[in-house]
Each structure stands twice: as C-alpha cells, then as structure tokens.
Design a protein around this motif. Structure first.
Motif, short mmCIF file in Angstrom:
data_model
loop_
_atom_site.label_atom_id
_atom_site.label_comp_id
_atom_site.label_asym_id
_atom_site.label_seq_id
_atom_site.Cartn_x
_atom_site.Cartn_y
_atom_site.Cartn_z
N ASP A 189 0.83 -1.21 0.00
CA ASP A 189 0.00 0.00 0.00
C ASP A 189 0.86 1.26 0.00
OD1 ASP A 189 -2.42 1.29 -0.17
OD2 ASP A 189 -2.69 1.44 2.00
N GLU A 190 1.93 1.19 -0.80
CA GLU A 190 2.86 2.32 -0.91
C GLU A 190 2.91 2.81 -2.35
OE1 GLU A 190 6.55 0.86 0.56
OE2 GLU A 190 5.89 0.77 2.66
N TYR A 191 1.81 3.34 -2.81
CA TYR A 191 1.77 3.84 -4.18
C TYR A 191 0.78 5.00 -4.26
CZ TYR A 191 -2.72 1.40 -4.70
OH TYR A 191 -4.02 0.99 -4.55
N SER A 192 0.94 5.79 -5.29
CA SER A 192 -0.01 6.87 -5.55
C SER A 192 -0.35 6.84 -7.04
CB SER A 192 0.58 8.23 -5.17
OG SER A 192 1.77 8.47 -5.90
N LEU A 193 -1.46 7.44 -7.39
CA LEU A 193 -1.90 7.47 -8.78
C LEU A 193 -1.72 8.87 -9.34
CD1 LEU A 193 -5.17 5.36 -8.43
CD2 LEU A 193 -2.99 4.63 -9.41
N LYS A 194 -1.20 8.92 -10.57
CA LYS A 194 -0.93 10.21 -11.20
C LYS A 194 -1.71 10.29 -12.51
CE LYS A 194 2.95 10.74 -13.38
NZ LYS A 194 4.40 10.87 -13.71
N ALA A 195 -2.49 11.34 -12.67
CA ALA A 195 -3.25 11.52 -13.91
C ALA A 195 -2.30 11.72 -15.08
CB ALA A 195 -4.20 12.71 -13.78
N GLN A 196 -2.67 11.20 -16.23
CA GLN A 196 -1.86 11.41 -17.43
C GLN A 196 -1.98 12.86 -17.87
OE1 GLN A 196 -2.06 8.56 -20.64
NE2 GLN A 196 -2.77 6.93 -19.26
N ASN A 197 -0.82 13.50 -18.04
CA ASN A 197 -0.80 14.91 -18.41
C ASN A 197 -0.37 15.06 -19.86
OD1 ASN A 197 -0.65 17.67 -18.53
ND2 ASN A 197 1.19 17.84 -17.28
N SER A 198 -1.30 15.44 -20.71
CA SER A 198 -0.99 15.62 -22.13
C SER A 198 -0.96 17.09 -22.53
CB SER A 198 -2.01 14.87 -22.99
OG SER A 198 -3.32 15.32 -22.71
N LYS A 199 -1.02 17.97 -21.53
CA LYS A 199 -1.05 19.40 -21.82
C LYS A 199 0.24 19.85 -22.51
CE LYS A 199 -2.05 23.86 -19.65
NZ LYS A 199 -2.33 24.57 -18.37
N GLY A 200 0.09 20.52 -23.64
CA GLY A 200 1.25 21.04 -24.37
C GLY A 200 1.97 20.00 -25.20
#
Length: 312
Positions: A189-200
């Motif tokens: 339980d040592e994780y985080s979720l990161k949104a995919q960033n396609s800006k630019g």
C-alpha cells in the motif's frame, strides 16, 4: 501483506509471459489466468495454446479462455476466484464489468511512456516515427483506452539500428520488472496514482497495423523509409513489389541501409541491380540498399541469396 493479494493475470502473447513468470517466481498468489482461445498456427495450422496458457498450465494455474468477455457465465466464474487485483499485459479490451470487478482494481502494462503512443502497436509506431526514446507504463484501467491514472513508468532508449523485434525483447523484460515493482507497491500500500498529463504535448497514437499499412511508399525520404522498415521488422514486415523475369513478386523487406547516394536517372521506386550482390532503390532523396528480404513461400534471405534465384 503479500499473501493478501489474490491476482488474476490476463494476457496472451510471448510479451506477457515474463510478467506472469516474475509474479510466480516471487511467490505472489496468481489464482487464475485469462487468455485467448487456442488457435491454429503455422503452416500446418496445428491448434496450439497461447504462450501465456502454456506457461500457466506448466505452473498448475487455472486457465480461463472466454470467447465473449461480456458473458455473465464468464463473470460468475471470474468472481469465484475472489481476486482483489487483476493484471493485464497484452490482452483484449476489457468491459467495465470485468476491469471494475476486483476490490483494488485492474492495472495494465503498456509498452510506451504514456500518454504517448496509446493504442495497439506502440513499439512499432515509436520506431516508424523515428523516436529516440520510449518506455513502459503501468496504469489503472478506466473507460477510455490507455488513459488511466499512472502507477509507475520507466524510460528506454531506442537505438539507431533497433527493430521492432529488438525493442520488443528489451521492453518485454523491462515491463516484467515494472509489473513486479507495481505489485510490490500495491501489496505494501505504498503507491499513488498520477493523472496522465498531455497538456502542451503533440500526442502520437499507435493504431493497429494492417497489411495495407505495411506497404512501402518510395516517395518518402530514405531515412523515413528505413525507420518504417525497422518499425515493422520482423513482424508483420514492410513489403513492396519487385519485377523479376519470373513476373512481379511481393517481397517482405526486413532490413535496408542508406547509401547516402542518389541516382538522378531514377524516379522513386525504381531500382538498379547487378543481379549478384545488390539492389539499390531510389527514394525521394537517397538510394536505399536492400539487406534482407523474403518472397512468398521462401525463407528470409540476404539480397545476394535472393539474386541467386531471381533475376531483376
């Protein structure tokens, strides 16, 4: 905490096997495997299991082979394994009823550095487009294909002489290690979720490759065509036609070299040969030299071997 994970693994081709194997060898509990139905393969059209099925059976892991992923009977069977996590590597698109079933969710291994090269053929298109870098990504599944929140990513250089085959081998191994890293992080339980960033970003896609996609257009520059050939080698392979004394023949082209020379008397697609050692074909700019090719019904061969049996 590791023993609390009950994992269902979904995958079919050779690319997925190291990811399943690394989980088994690290003593994670893979309670079932979901893979494609057995299909006839090769010249003899002998029905053989998928690479993932073959490995799973060797490890005594139960194997499910649904023909319809939306079938309620399949869903009930899936639920019976009480998995709290599903791992997908090189499998079909899943309906929400399947990917949303486990308590933790379902994560996928994708052979690109997302958000770039979403789609079915990321390895091929990265080379075709002349990229010098790609990677592997684990991400949680959601509705839109290859757009889920990212767990982990690692980059991988693309070398000037890489083919889809050589890059496939490296990403297959690197991807399996990333799957293990992801599973260990989830177990702790040592994780985080990161949104995919396609800006630019100018997003590049990786659609499924069809036979028409593989035909070489000699009106392009030599280096673009060389990348095209590399990106389709060894499978499904770029192709063109050559006029021989035995008639026009469709040839798969596995390897070409840039001569960095031009022939002003040739139009793109026209070629010269000594009918012994070389075939040089004109592109938009430089001549390309064929290195390895294959005609239908014959083995892959060097250009010298080809010319011993075929006169242009």
């Amino acid at each position: 905490m590791k023993e609390d994970l009950r994992i269902i693994f979904m995958g079919t081709p050779e690319f997925a096997v190291p990811s399943l194997q690394i989980l088994v060898e690290n003593h994670f509990q893979v309670v079932a495997v979901v893979t494609a139905v057995d299909k006839p393969r090769g010249r003899g059209q002998k029905v053989i299991p998928s690479p993932v099925k073959a490995y799973a059976l060797a490890q005594n892991i139960p194997v499910l082979q649904p023909t319809n992923l939306k079938n309620p009977d399949f869903h009930q069977e899936l639920k019976s394994y009480r998995a709290n996590l599903q791992v997908v590597v090189a499998f079909r698109m899943l309906p929400e009823e399947v990917w949303n079933m486990p308590e933790i969710g379902t994560f996928n291994l994708h052979a690109s550095y997302l958000p770039q090269y979403r789609g079915a053929a990321p390895i091929n298109w990265a080379i075709i487009n002349g990229e010098t870098e790609t990677g592997v990504t684990t991400f949680m599944l959601k509705h839109e294909i290859d757009t889920g929140n990212i767990l982990f990513q690692e980059k991988e250089p693309i070398h000037p002489d890489d083919t889809a085959g050589t890059l496939y081998e490296r990403l297959m191994q690197k991807g399996s290690k990333l799957v293990l890293k992801t599973i260990k992080a989830i177990a702790r339980d040592e994780y985080s979720l990161k949104a995919q960033n396609s800006k630019g970003l100018e997003l590049m896609s990786a659609p499924k490759i069809l036979r028409e996609t593989c035909k070489i257009d000699w009106n392009h520059p030599a280096e673009k065509i060389r990348n095209f050939v590399r990106g389709l080698s060894p499978y499904p392979a770029a192709w063109t036609t050559l006029d021989t004394r035995g008639g026009e023949k469709v040839c798969k082209i596995y390897s070409v070299s840039n001569t960095h020379e031009q022939n002003p008397n040739l139009a793109p697609g026209q070629y010269i040969s000594d009918n012994k050692n070389f075939i040089h074909i004109q592109t938009q700019d430089d001549l390309l030299s064929f290195d390895e090719l294959q005609i239908e019904g014959r083995k892959r061969m060097s250009v010298a071997e080809f010319l011993r049996g075929n006169t242009l």
